[in-house]
Design an enzyme around this catalytic site. Sequence first.
Site, short mmCIF file in Angstrom:
data_model
loop_
_atom_site.label_atom_id
_atom_site.label_comp_id
_atom_site.label_asym_id
_atom_site.label_seq_id
_atom_site.Cartn_x
_atom_site.Cartn_y
_atom_site.Cartn_z
N ASP A 58 10.02 -26.09 -21.24
CA ASP A 58 9.35 -26.37 -22.51
C ASP A 58 8.87 -25.26 -23.43
OD1 ASP A 58 9.06 -28.51 -20.85
OD2 ASP A 58 7.13 -28.70 -21.08
N ASP A 188 -0.98 -30.05 -19.71
CA ASP A 188 -0.10 -29.58 -20.92
C ASP A 188 -1.17 -29.61 -22.25
OD1 ASP A 188 2.03 -29.61 -19.31
OD2 ASP A 188 2.77 -31.50 -20.34
N GLU A 239 3.51 -36.38 -21.31
CA GLU A 239 3.48 -35.05 -21.15
C GLU A 239 3.38 -34.43 -22.76
OE1 GLU A 239 6.15 -34.34 -17.37
OE2 GLU A 239 7.34 -34.40 -19.29
C1 FRU Z 1 7.56 -31.12 -19.36
C2 FRU Z 1 6.81 -30.65 -18.15
C3 FRU Z 1 5.36 -30.32 -18.58
C4 FRU Z 1 5.26 -29.24 -17.39
C5 FRU Z 1 6.26 -28.50 -17.34
C6 FRU Z 1 6.62 -27.85 -16.01
O1 FRU Z 1 9.07 -30.74 -19.67
O2 FRU Z 1 6.97 -31.54 -17.00
O3 FRU Z 1 4.66 -31.57 -18.44
O4 FRU Z 1 3.84 -28.70 -18.02
O5 FRU Z 1 7.35 -29.27 -17.75
O6 FRU Z 1 7.53 -26.97 -16.15
#
Ligand code: FRU
Length: 532
Positions: A58, A188, A239
């Site tokens: 991300d 997040d 997320e």
């Molecule tokens: C989304 C996610 C988020 C988390 C991150 C961990 O792709 O699962 O929710 O913070 O990746 O790398």
Amino acid sequence: MKRTYYVNLVLMILFFSLINGCKKTSKENKFGDEMTYSEEDLYRPNFHFTPKKAWMNDPNGMFFYNGYYHLYFQYHPESNVWGPMHWGHAISTDMITWTEQPIAIYPDELGTIFSGSAVVDISNSSGFGEVSNAVPIVAMYTSSKKLDEGDHWKQTQSIAYSNDEGMTFTKYDNNPVIDNNKIKDFRDPKVSWDEEHNKWVMVLAAGDKIMFYDSKDLKKWNLLSDFGQGIGEHGGVWECPDFFQLPVIGTDKSKWVLFVSINPGGPNNGSATQYFIGDFDGEKFTIDKEFEESLTKEHNYWIDFGRDNYAGVSWSNATRRDGSKLMLGWMSNWDYAQVVPTEIWRSAMTIARKVQLQKNNNGYRLLINPVEELTNYRSTKYKKENIVIKEETKIIDADAIDLASAEIQFNISNLKKTIYTFKLSNKLGDELLFGYDNTKKKFFIDRRNSGKTSFSENFANKVSTASRTSTNKNLSGTIILDKTSIELFFDNGETVMTEIFFPNSPFDKLSMESKGQEFTLGNIEIHKLTFN
Ligand code: FRU
């Protein structure tokens, strides 16, 4: 003993030269020519951001300040698969050309550093500004601590601040600022300044809903409300939310937009990002009635229908003069991201995009288009009008324009009840099909025969589609190509599709196909994009 030592040494040298020395793939094409490409030549995008090495997911902490766009990202520097997360960092003056920076935030005793956001604290509301007039950057992220060998994590929210415009961060002494004892997926945080209510607002994903918080100083957070249970898509965990206000084009009104990424449960499987339109009274987000009705009829509110745009969020402190927001996403999908055929690095980001809000007879829709800055990289141009397409008709090949970095605009007038298929191909027989099927009113991308696909059975098992929402009898689109990715923006950004692919040699020909009845491609403009 000695022999084992030497065998091991040779094996180690072989392994590292494979990883570091750009993997070569050698193949004969069907004309018997020896084709040799390195992984870098074949697969490293020309202009989409990729880390020099190792795993990325991300985008995080994006903000604009003092001429620079900052992009942090979920980063595992030790490997090309997901692992203990850090925040990697890159900067750009135009969101197109990026320069990678040293890692910005490292794991600590509270856990690894999951996704989050950063804001420019112009009034120093946090008090983190160390010298007079200093404008601190405050990052908020999830500290994620594994509790056992199973899938048990404690996720709390932490902050860190920077007094050098985002290059280095100091963690706050009293972390975590939001503790958590109960909720499994609690992460997040996306912070933004709420101009209307004069406070910081933060959205946080908590299992199957989004929690809303506010704060005056970015340290003490009050829970306001939550949103989402039973609304929208719930095929997987929620997320990476985002929450911001957008003017409705052509009016003096504005609405609040909530992004929620979901994995799995996307419109074409796996990871994707849905959006909701509504109002915010400073405490509660209420979904617009009309929007909710059409959402229940058919859920086609996704910022991208392709399989490779996830966890996208907007830049803070970067609202454009017309009120539009800027964003980008992770150009992959949890369904296969960790096994795509690159070894030196894994994953790219999408092109930066402008987000606007339109209301017409069909209700509210986001318009998402590439940022105008991309046009500064146009070089050679090819333009043609009224091309009659009979069966398969070549439009252009690499002798005229290198299709590895290109921006294409096209128009088709008076759509017929037929299938409009574009085809990118190479001499090895790999092909990527995409276009619009006006018999079903669906856009599509078909990467089933696009080259390497067998690394995951989820990668090319079906054609991705998106229903057309526009009722315009003409179709226009922008196509962005960068070696291993295609980004399609149809109907002025009403429907977007982004997908990646891994051909065995570069795609060097663009053609169009008609099924049954011939048609005319009204206008096509192809710009080679050049980056030095
Ligand atoms: C989304 C996610 C988020 C988390 C991150 C961990 O792709 O699962 O929710 O913070 O990746 O790398």
